[in-house]
Design an enzyme around this catalytic site. Structure first.
Site, PDB file in Angstrom:
ATOM      1  N   GLY A 198     -15.838   2.585   3.801  1.00 31.79           N
ATOM      2  CA  GLY A 198     -14.591   3.322   3.607  1.00 31.79           C
ATOM      3  C   GLY A 198     -13.841   2.946   2.340  1.00 31.79           C
ATOM      4  O   GLY A 198     -12.641   3.226   2.220  1.00 31.79           O
ATOM      5  N   GLN A 199     -14.524   2.332   1.387  1.00 27.31           N
ATOM      6  CA  GLN A 199     -13.856   1.945   0.133  1.00 27.31           C
ATOM      7  C   GLN A 199     -13.602   3.179  -0.719  1.00 27.31           C
ATOM      8  O   GLN A 199     -14.537   3.948  -1.003  1.00 27.31           O
ATOM      9  CB  GLN A 199     -14.719   0.943  -0.637  1.00 27.31           C
ATOM     10  CG  GLN A 199     -14.036   0.439  -1.902  1.00 27.31           C
ATOM     11  CD  GLN A 199     -14.880  -0.594  -2.657  1.00 27.31           C
ATOM     12  OE1 GLN A 199     -16.029  -0.866  -2.294  1.00 27.31           O
ATOM     13  NE2 GLN A 199     -14.301  -1.158  -3.693  1.00 27.31           N
TER      14      GLN A 199
ATOM     15  N   ASP B 210       0.845  -1.190   0.000  1.00 29.69           N
ATOM     16  CA  ASP B 210       0.000   0.000   0.000  1.00 29.69           C
ATOM     17  C   ASP B 210       0.888   1.250   0.000  1.00 29.69           C
ATOM     18  O   ASP B 210       1.906   1.311   0.690  1.00 29.69           O
ATOM     19  CB  ASP B 210      -0.898  -0.007   1.249  1.00 29.69           C
ATOM     20  CG  ASP B 210      -2.050   0.976   1.126  1.00 29.69           C
ATOM     21  OD1 ASP B 210      -3.210   0.534   1.012  1.00 29.69           O
ATOM     22  OD2 ASP B 210      -1.795   2.207   1.160  1.00 29.69           O
TER      23      ASP B 210
ATOM     24  N   HIS C 279     -10.165  -5.148  -3.177  1.00 28.05           N
ATOM     25  CA  HIS C 279      -8.803  -5.339  -2.654  1.00 28.05           C
ATOM     26  C   HIS C 279      -8.891  -5.804  -1.210  1.00 28.05           C
ATOM     27  O   HIS C 279      -9.665  -5.281  -0.420  1.00 28.05           O
ATOM     28  CB  HIS C 279      -7.964  -4.060  -2.775  1.00 28.05           C
ATOM     29  CG  HIS C 279      -8.652  -2.815  -2.326  1.00 28.05           C
ATOM     30  ND1 HIS C 279      -9.626  -2.189  -3.062  1.00 28.05           N
ATOM     31  CD2 HIS C 279      -8.519  -2.083  -1.196  1.00 28.05           C
ATOM     32  CE1 HIS C 279     -10.057  -1.124  -2.409  1.00 28.05           C
ATOM     33  NE2 HIS C 279      -9.409  -1.047  -1.270  1.00 28.05           N
TER      34      HIS C 279
END
Ligand code: 5GP
Ligand code: ZN
Length: 115
Positions: free
Chosen positions: A94-95, A31, A101
């Site tokens: 909260g995407q 990330d 993913h």
């Protein structure tokens, strides 16, 4: 043909990423803004916008995603102390990137419940 999806472009190598795992079905990379000492994203190569976009045909693929997360956690040395697998879904979840993913988070004590 243009593809506006960020994670499709990352999986295709069109946008650079720090890869940790790759096979015909899934791709995993660090990330860009880690929320824990280890923070890896595992994505299906097939574009699915969220968990809600997956259907019966994706059953095996969803299993591969989860097992890839497990293997990556082991490879990263997270299995003994524990880790967290998260799939944020939709606005309330909260995407922010609309390609499924799986977050693999570890390397510190994670709190619960999430914010
Ligand atoms: P979400 O909030 O959708 O569950 O997670 C999206 C994640 O993608 C965030 O943790 C964010 O830091 C990460 N991310 C967004 N853009 C990029 C990028 O261009 N490269 C990488 N490696 N990660 C990204
Ligand atoms: Zn995509």
């Amino acid at each position: 043909m243009t593809d506006p999806c960020l994670f499709c472009a990352i999986a295709a190598g069109q946008i650079p990423s720090q890869s940790v795992y790759s096979d015909d079905h899934v791709y995993a990379f660090h990330d860009i803004n880690p929320a824990a000492p280890t923070h890896i994203l595992v994505i299906p190569r097939k574009h699915l916008s969220s968990v809600c976009d997956a259907g019966p045909d994706d059953e095996a693929l969803m299993g591969k995603l989860l097992l890839a997360g497990q293997q990556i956690a082991r490879d990263q040395g997270l299995a003994a102390d524990g880790f967290r697998l998260v799939i944020n879904t939709g606005d309330n979840g909260g995407q922010t990137v609309h390609h499924i993913h799986l977050h693999v988070l570890g390397g510190r004590q994670l709190t619960w419940p999430p914010g």
